[in-house]
Design a protein around this motif. Structure first.
Motif, PDB file in Angstrom:
ATOM      1  N   GLY A 186       1.168  -1.597   0.093  1.00 12.47           N
ATOM      2  CA  GLY A 186       0.080  -0.206  -0.015  1.00 12.47           C
ATOM      3  C   GLY A 186       1.302   1.396   0.025  1.00 12.47           C
ATOM      4  N   ILE A 187       2.057   0.690  -0.705  1.00  9.23           N
ATOM      5  CA  ILE A 187       2.750   1.685  -0.194  1.00  9.23           C
ATOM      6  C   ILE A 187       2.914   3.052  -1.641  1.00  9.23           C
ATOM      7  N   VAL A 188       2.783   4.225  -2.041  1.00  8.84           N
ATOM      8  CA  VAL A 188       2.820   4.868  -3.114  1.00  8.84           C
ATOM      9  C   VAL A 188       4.434   5.416  -3.476  1.00  8.84           C
ATOM     10  N   VAL A 189       4.425   5.001  -4.652  1.00  7.71           N
ATOM     11  CA  VAL A 189       6.221   5.371  -5.032  1.00  7.71           C
ATOM     12  C   VAL A 189       5.835   6.007  -6.234  1.00  7.71           C
ATOM     13  N   GLY A 190       5.446   6.686  -6.697  1.00  9.55           N
ATOM     14  CA  GLY A 190       4.980   7.361  -8.095  1.00  9.55           C
ATOM     15  C   GLY A 190       4.382   6.978  -8.791  1.00  9.55           C
ATOM     16  N   GLU A 191       3.576   8.219  -9.975  1.00 11.04           N
ATOM     17  CA  GLU A 191       2.986   7.524 -10.654  1.00 11.04           C
ATOM     18  C   GLU A 191       3.394   6.595 -11.359  1.00 11.04           C
ATOM     19  N   GLU A 192       2.257   5.591 -11.497  1.00 11.92           N
ATOM     20  CA  GLU A 192       2.377   4.596 -11.948  1.00 11.92           C
ATOM     21  C   GLU A 192       1.631   4.669 -14.227  1.00 11.92           C
ATOM     22  N   GLN A 193       3.327   4.910 -14.331  1.00  9.83           N
ATOM     23  CA  GLN A 193       3.039   5.530 -15.750  1.00  9.83           C
ATOM     24  C   GLN A 193       2.983   4.640 -16.924  1.00  9.83           C
ATOM     25  N   GLY A 194       2.248   4.532 -18.133  1.00  5.73           N
ATOM     26  CA  GLY A 194       1.932   4.166 -19.311  1.00  5.73           C
ATOM     27  C   GLY A 194       3.001   3.842 -20.123  1.00  5.73           C
ATOM     28  N   GLU A 195       3.019   4.075 -21.034  1.00  2.84           N
ATOM     29  CA  GLU A 195       3.959   3.994 -22.320  1.00  2.84           C
ATOM     30  C   GLU A 195       5.772   5.250 -22.667  1.00  2.84           C
ATOM     31  N   THR A 196       4.492   5.459 -21.455  1.00  7.36           N
ATOM     32  CA  THR A 196       5.363   7.479 -21.533  1.00  7.36           C
ATOM     33  C   THR A 196       6.818   7.026 -20.841  1.00  7.36           C
ATOM     34  N   SER A 197       6.996   5.827 -20.031  1.00  9.52           N
ATOM     35  CA  SER A 197       7.485   5.474 -19.030  1.00  9.52           C
ATOM     36  C   SER A 197       8.694   5.562 -20.145  1.00  9.52           C
ATOM     37  N   SER A 198       8.994   5.161 -21.081  1.00 11.76           N
ATOM     38  CA  SER A 198       9.927   4.274 -22.147  1.00 11.76           C
ATOM     39  C   SER A 198      10.198   5.963 -23.017  1.00 11.76           C
ATOM     40  N   ARG A 199      11.015   5.624 -23.403  1.00  7.54           N
ATOM     41  CA  ARG A 199      12.066   7.039 -24.483  1.00  7.54           C
ATOM     42  C   ARG A 199      12.907   6.635 -25.306  1.00  7.54           C
ATOM     43  N   ARG A 200      13.758   7.315 -26.093  1.00  8.95           N
ATOM     44  CA  ARG A 200      14.646   7.654 -27.732  1.00  8.95           C
ATOM     45  C   ARG A 200      14.065   6.418 -28.069  1.00  8.95           C
ATOM     46  N   ALA A 201      13.020   6.627 -29.273  1.00 11.39           N
ATOM     47  CA  ALA A 201      12.475   5.856 -30.200  1.00 11.39           C
ATOM     48  C   ALA A 201      13.640   5.909 -31.490  1.00 11.39           C
ATOM     49  N   PHE A 202      13.780   3.932 -31.401  1.00  8.63           N
ATOM     50  CA  PHE A 202      14.125   4.150 -33.303  1.00  8.63           C
ATOM     51  C   PHE A 202      12.924   3.800 -34.667  1.00  8.63           C
ATOM     52  N   ILE A 203      13.146   4.466 -35.523  1.00 11.37           N
ATOM     53  CA  ILE A 203      12.165   4.231 -36.496  1.00 11.37           C
ATOM     54  C   ILE A 203      13.379   3.577 -37.991  1.00 11.37           C
ATOM     55  N   SER A 204      12.221   2.282 -38.573  1.00 12.77           N
ATOM     56  CA  SER A 204      14.083   1.498 -39.681  1.00 12.77           C
ATOM     57  C   SER A 204      14.228   3.521 -40.552  1.00 12.77           C
ATOM     58  N   ALA A 205      15.558   2.532 -40.512  1.00  9.55           N
ATOM     59  CA  ALA A 205      16.008   3.717 -42.014  1.00  9.55           C
ATOM     60  C   ALA A 205      15.605   3.492 -43.023  1.00  9.55           C
ATOM     61  N   ASP A 206      15.606   4.296 -44.093  1.00  9.95           N
ATOM     62  CA  ASP A 206      15.180   3.504 -45.845  1.00  9.95           C
ATOM     63  C   ASP A 206      16.327   3.338 -45.761  1.00  9.95           C
TER      64      ASP A 206
END
Length: 237
Positions: free
Chosen positions: A197-217
């Protein structure tokens, strides 16, 4: 999955630690065991009913943590392995296919020539990690879905921009670096806190991820795919 907030159905997480594993959230569906893929019980934030995942892993490169690049003397530190890998021509690099740790990475190289520098070997080792993860992703795609909408990568090797970009190039899927590299530890900490029952901060969703990489063309991706296919033939994976 809690640790890195991979909580949506059909999202996929790759962990690159002492071994490389890949798991896909299947929601309420239990994926039957098939080949090297097996079902596991998973969970999701704010859900009481159980969710499941399909997981596959490989022992290839087991124990080949990136820090072995330092212990073998290929680099002085891990602070700029991406810069070292980017300093060489991709097409000129050998292929790293060792199935188990070696004191000298050179013994696991294919098409190694006298002109290859330590920088070429660093690139080959990073590529091997990316290629192994990519093969696992492709295996899950073959058995379950055509293409996951998102891949999140954690574990020590996820710090490498070269590895994550190469996975994106091979698979054609958006790859995100997890916010918490040690996802299992972070997830256990949050799960324990919630149970108490301890609150340790916001339970974030996908925003917890960082730095996105998309395939080069274009030519770069064509070259990466060509190298992936050659590596796969060498490794038998």
């Amino acid at each position: 999955h809690i640790g890195n907030c991979v909580t949506d159905r059909l999202h996929l997480k790759v962990t690159m630690g002492t071994c490389i594993s890949c798991s896909l959230v299947t929601g309420e569906d239990i994926h039957p065991s098939a080949s090297t893929i097996f079902p596991q019980l998973a969970w999701k934030w704010r859900r009481e009913e159980p969710w499941y995942q399909a997981e596959t892993m490989t022992k290839k490169l087991e124990g080949w943590k990136i820090d072995i690049l330092v212990s073998s003397g290929l680099v002085d530190s891990l602070s700029d392995v991406d810069g070292i890998a980017d300093s060489v021509d991709i097409a000129e690099c050998p292929y790293f296919v060792a199935d188990s740790p070696l004191a000298d990475p050179r013994k696991g190289m294919r098409e190694l020539e006298d002109h290859h520098s330590s920088s070429h070997l660093v690139r080959a080792v990073l590529e091997a990690h990316a290629f192994t993860a990519s093969r696992l992703i492709m295996e899950l795609r073959e058995f379950y879905i055509s293409s996951p909408p998102l891949v999140v990568v954690d574990g020590g090797a996820s710090r490498s921009r070269v590895i994550l970009q190469t996975i994106a190039d091979v698979t054609g899927v958006e790859v995100q670096q997890a916010r918490w590299v040690d996802g299992a530890l972070h997830g256990a900490y949050r799960a324990a806190a919630r149970a108490l029952g301890i609150v340790v901060g916001e339970e974030q969703g996908e925003t917890s991820s960082r730095r996105a990489f998309i395939s080069a063309d274009g030519e770069r991706r064509d070259l990466i795919l060509k190298r992936f296919n050659v590596w796969r033939d060498f490794s038998g994976f």
